[in-house]
Design a protein around this motif. Structure first.
Motif, PDB file in Angstrom:
ATOM      1  N   THR A   1     -21.266 -46.318  -8.559  1.00 32.68           N
ATOM      2  CA  THR A   1     -19.992 -46.405  -9.281  1.00 32.68           C
ATOM      3  C   THR A   1     -20.129 -45.820 -10.681  1.00 32.68           C
ATOM      4  O   THR A   1     -19.194 -45.201 -11.209  1.00 32.68           O
ATOM      5  CB  THR A   1     -19.543 -47.870  -9.357  1.00 32.68           C
ATOM      6  OG1 THR A   1     -19.567 -48.429  -8.056  1.00 32.68           O
ATOM      7  CG2 THR A   1     -18.143 -47.986  -9.921  1.00 32.68           C
TER       8      THR A   1
ATOM      9  N   ILE B   1     -13.138 -43.274  -1.443  1.00 30.16           N
ATOM     10  CA  ILE B   1     -13.805 -43.742  -2.664  1.00 30.16           C
ATOM     11  C   ILE B   1     -13.687 -42.723  -3.789  1.00 30.16           C
ATOM     12  O   ILE B   1     -13.742 -43.061  -4.967  1.00 30.16           O
ATOM     13  CB  ILE B   1     -15.291 -44.061  -2.368  1.00 30.16           C
ATOM     14  CG1 ILE B   1     -15.901 -44.824  -3.545  1.00 30.16           C
ATOM     15  CG2 ILE B   1     -16.077 -42.790  -2.092  1.00 30.16           C
ATOM     16  CD1 ILE B   1     -17.324 -45.287  -3.294  1.00 30.16           C
TER      17      ILE B   1
ATOM     18  N   TRP C   1     -15.000 -50.906  -6.640  1.00 30.50           N
ATOM     19  CA  TRP C   1     -15.267 -49.479  -6.404  1.00 30.50           C
ATOM     20  C   TRP C   1     -16.668 -49.286  -5.802  1.00 30.50           C
ATOM     21  O   TRP C   1     -17.445 -48.470  -6.252  1.00 30.50           O
ATOM     22  CB  TRP C   1     -15.120 -48.703  -7.705  1.00 30.50           C
ATOM     23  CG  TRP C   1     -14.700 -47.266  -7.520  1.00 30.50           C
ATOM     24  CD1 TRP C   1     -14.382 -46.640  -6.351  1.00 30.50           C
ATOM     25  CD2 TRP C   1     -14.539 -46.283  -8.549  1.00 30.50           C
ATOM     26  NE1 TRP C   1     -14.037 -45.330  -6.571  1.00 30.50           N
ATOM     27  CE2 TRP C   1     -14.122 -45.088  -7.931  1.00 30.50           C
ATOM     28  CE3 TRP C   1     -14.689 -46.295  -9.928  1.00 30.50           C
ATOM     29  CZ2 TRP C   1     -13.872 -43.916  -8.634  1.00 30.50           C
ATOM     30  CZ3 TRP C   1     -14.438 -45.135 -10.634  1.00 30.50           C
ATOM     31  CH2 TRP C   1     -14.038 -43.962 -10.006  1.00 30.50           C
TER      32      TRP C   1
ATOM     33  N   TRP D   1     -17.477 -42.853 -12.256  1.00 33.86           N
ATOM     34  CA  TRP D   1     -16.633 -42.735 -13.455  1.00 33.86           C
ATOM     35  C   TRP D   1     -17.184 -41.684 -14.419  1.00 33.86           C
ATOM     36  O   TRP D   1     -16.459 -41.171 -15.252  1.00 33.86           O
ATOM     37  CB  TRP D   1     -16.386 -44.073 -14.120  1.00 33.86           C
ATOM     38  CG  TRP D   1     -17.494 -44.747 -14.859  1.00 33.86           C
ATOM     39  CD1 TRP D   1     -18.159 -44.301 -15.961  1.00 33.86           C
ATOM     40  CD2 TRP D   1     -18.042 -46.036 -14.571  1.00 33.86           C
ATOM     41  NE1 TRP D   1     -19.083 -45.215 -16.373  1.00 33.86           N
ATOM     42  CE2 TRP D   1     -19.031 -46.299 -15.538  1.00 33.86           C
ATOM     43  CE3 TRP D   1     -17.795 -47.006 -13.604  1.00 33.86           C
ATOM     44  CZ2 TRP D   1     -19.778 -47.468 -15.555  1.00 33.86           C
ATOM     45  CZ3 TRP D   1     -18.533 -48.168 -13.625  1.00 33.86           C
ATOM     46  CH2 TRP D   1     -19.516 -48.382 -14.588  1.00 33.86           C
TER      47      TRP D   1
END
Length: 762
Positions: free
Chosen positions: A395, A634, A348, A399
């Motif tokens: 990343t 993404i 990711w 999240w």
């Protein structure tokens, strides 16, 4: 009681005595043994004959054990409340806190304004005034009062603290006023700015009416933070226990306060090595991988401990053990599992951008120049956006957004599945129009006082709503009026589910990510200030409603008139907001070059990182908008966060029904997702130490040394927080105000790395 072992369901192993154990999201409190209740009947009278002994016994049994251990079951309605002493002291503490808190908002490091400090010092000053002021009547024609009507009462003491809690803080309205002025040179009219801040705060206060019936009176909703302050009030006055125990508690309180005060000068100033003990770095100080894994400042913080109370705080003594287990589990999964996977494998885009950074980047990894995106009117310059390209983030942040989306929806599903019976029961009470339908001892005592009428809240709401509409059309707030209405409605929907979680867990769920997303879809490409106005409105509705409800719960525990509590909170804002605005003006007028980035503060203090951060978010969600933001692949996985927020609590509910003894009801998905949303990139040194401390405070001592826990747990937490606050204030005054005194470099204050995590480059 100390010989008994308390199980997680709140009962002893012998099955005879039941206490409230802070482990269940919706706790249930079975009746205590008659012998336990008999002990608590001593010294109580059955309300001047209105209740017989059996009814009194039953009303006490309905109060959770933990509350009975910390809250008086008696009341003296003749104690003075709103007095001359109250107005003098509340005004002083509100003004002092409003100055300190507002200055702190602009600085990189600052001193917090502790309510425990207010509780302690107001107790001294109140008693001093009671001893020295003459008992003299004063007639000002429009009002008559006595300078010193009676000894300084605990109810005066409570109201002074509640006024400070309401007004001695900065407020979200500062975001709008400051960002407009600092970055766009748009100074709001002073009167308009003050009314803006009042309106956003009091809109949230009016929303407390929605949650009051559901969250305030139910004895099972204990509000742990309110219990902590209640314990300190009673300890300062030695109520409810023998004189010897009270004296010992006071000695312990002052010993902890003084100890933490002097100790805090070490990690906070003189010996910062103690703030982050990166054990692995001691064995391989110049290894980049070890530095990334062990460092608590910009690293994973694995096997990293802290001796700095500011990284722990009294939350380990307030938050129930089940909440702390969930929080630490989320931290481990996020920082100790997902971060290294993304960092070392590149999943990711894990290697494309610094994973422990919360900044936004261009595709080439350099910082995104946000200010270039706005045209002269402050709207999106689409040509420039096409030239610069989309914004990117680490990343870790991705999240965080993913779980932020899950958090908001999970809260509603969670409360429907696990709390609907309690809410339905409350609705049944309301349908019967019973003002005090709960028959526990505290509600019986509070039924003697006049309740805050609903029309007070309605009037406050209407006044704030109309004021905001006028400001939107006259003050260039760049917010479409219809989005304001939607923000108010969504804020109202948030009060009960988020308040329910806070009332049982002392955990405040963040709603910022969701609010920003909603506005970004409704009004993309608009001025960033419009996004911030929406964020303030939608967020203030919940945060201020929670604040006023928690303070009203303190008033409920201390048997203070609800009307006096409500008016005291309004009084705090009346005094505090104009002072907030005056401080904002002083800081911007004297520190503008540092705040807008045209100059660099050589001391690194007047960085204005808070307004800069809010500006970035306003540009990201309001100016660019999620549609443009998410056009890159993404961002695609983020949308699955919505589904997770709905499915996870359903799964836990079904597992709980299928395996009730496995306690799946304790795995609160909303709290878990909210903790996963937290960003630990700057400081990750506290969670492990906090978890260890929480184990001893809220698990071992609660279950195995319960009488000791009752006497000292909340007391020590309050003392430690107060000692830290006073130490930070002292450091700010003596070493960072009139003359900057920098701590010399030495082994414990390494200018390269205080943790001794150097990496291969040093």
């Amino acid at each position: 009681m100390t010989s008994e072992k308390y199980s997680n369901d709140g009962s002893t192993e012998e099955g005879k005595v039941h206490v409230e154990d802070p482990v269940a999201p919706v706790p249930h409190y079975p009746g205590d043994s008659k012998n336990d209740i008999k002990d608590e009947l001593k010294g109580l009278e059955a309300d001047a004959g209105s209740l017989d002994e059996e009814e009194l016994e039953e009303s006490i049994r309905l109060v959770p054990k933990i509350v009975r251990e910390l809250v008086s079951m008696d009341d003296d309605p003749t104690l003075p409340t709103v007095t001359f002493r109250y107005f003098v002291l509340s005004t002083f503490f509100v003004a002092l806190g409003a100055v300190i808190s507002q200055i702190s908002w602009f600085r990189t490091t600052s001193a917090s304004y502790s309510m425990f400090f207010v509780q302690i010092v107001s107790y001294w000053l109140g008693n001093l005034m009671a001893r020295t002021l003459p008992s003299k009547d004063v007639n000002l024609y429009f009002i008559k009062f006595n300078l010193n009507p009676a000894p300084f009462s605990i109810k005066e003491h409570v109201l002074i603290t509640l006024a400070a809690s309401a007004g001695a803080t900065s407020n979200l309205g500062e975001i709008i006023v400051s960002v407009k002025d600092i970055f766009y040179n748009q100074r709001m009219n002073p009167i308009a700015a003050i009314f803006l801040m009042w309106s956003t705060i009091w809109m949230g206060y009016s929303f407390a009416a929605i949650g009051r019936s559901f969250l305030l009176y139910d004895p099972d909703l204990i509000w742990p933070s309110a219990l902590m302050q209640t314990a300190l009030f009673r300890t300062l006055r030695g109520e409810g226990q023998s004189l010897d125990i009270s004296r010992k508690q006071i000695r312990v309180f002052w010993a902890v306060l003084i100890g933490v005060f002097f100790w805090s000068f070490l990690p906070e100033y003189a010996f910062p090595f103690t703030s982050s003990l990166a054990v692995l770095c001691w064995f391989a100080p110049r290894n980049d991988t070890v530095k990334f894994i062990s460092s608590g400042f910009g690293g994973m913080g694995f096997m990293n401990f802290t001796l700095d109370w500011s990284n722990v705080t009294s939350s380990i003594m307030v938050s129930p053990w089940w909440t702390q287990v969930i929080g630490f589990t989320a931290f481990v999964l996020s920082v100790w599992v997902l971060v290294p996977i993304a960092h070392f494998t590149g999943i990711w885009n894990g290697k494309a951008f610094p994973i422990m950074s919360n900044r936004l980047f261009l595709a080439n990894g350099t910082r995104y120049p946000f200010l270039e995106l706005t045209d002269k009117s402050g709207h999106l310059d689409e040509t420039k956006f096409e030239e610069l390209g989309n914004v990117y983030m680490s990343t870790y942040n991705l999240w965080g957004i993913f779980f932020g989306y899950a958090t908001f929806l999970s809260a509603f599903v969670q409360i429907f599945l696990f709390g609907r019976q309690k809410i339905w029961s409350t609705l049944q009470h309301l349908r019967q129009k019973k003002q005090h339908s709960f028959k526990d001892r505290l509600n019986v005592l509070m039924s003697e006082y006049e309740e805050v009428p609903l029309w007070w809240y309605v009037l406050l709401f209407v006044a704030c709503f109309v004021t905001m509409i006028v400001l939107i059309f006259t003050q260039d707030l760049y917010l479409p009026w219809w989005t304001y209405v939607i923000g108010v409605l969504l804020g109202a929907m948030t009060v009960v589910p988020m308040g329910f979680i806070y009332a049982v867990s002392a955990y405040q769920v963040s709603t910022g990510t969701w609010n920003e997303l909603i506005y970004g879809y409704m009004a993309p490409g608009t001025h960033p200030v419009g996004s911030l106005v929406y964020r303030v409105v939608a967020g203030q509705c919940w945060y201020r409603a929670q604040s006023i409800l928690q303070d009203q719960k303190i008033g409920h525990y201390m048997k203070v008139s609800p009307r006096a509590t409500f008016l005291s909170q309004i009084w705090g804002n009346i005094i505090g907001v104009p002072i907030n605005y005056a401080v904002i003006r002083w800081v911007i007028d004297t520190k503008r070059p540092y705040l807008d980035g045209s100059k660099v503060d050589p001391l690194g203090q007047w960085s204005g990182q808070a307004p800069q951060s809010y500006l970035n978010q306003g540009i990201q969600y309001g100016l660019i908008g999620p549609t443009r933001l998410f056009q890159d692949a993404i961002y695609g996985p983020l949308r699955w966060g919505f589904l997770l927020g709905v499915v996870a609590p359903v799964v836990m509910y079904l597992l709980h029904k299928r395996f009730p003894k496995a306690k799946f009801n304790l795995w609160h998905s909303t709290i878990f997702f909210s903790n996963m949303e937290n960003f630990y990139g700057n400081v990750s040194t506290g969670p492990l130490s906090s978890f260890i401390g929480g184990f001893f405070c809220m698990y071992y001592f609660f279950r195995y040394k319960h009488s000791t826990w009752v006497k000292y747990n909340y007391l020590i937490g309050a003392a430690a927080d107060t000692g830290l606050s006073l130490a930070i204030l002292g450091i700010f005054i003596f070493f960072g105000s009139a003359k900057i005194i920098v701590m010399p470099s030495w082994w414990g204050n390494d200018p390269v790395s205080v943790e001794k995590c150097y990496g291969s480059g040093n």
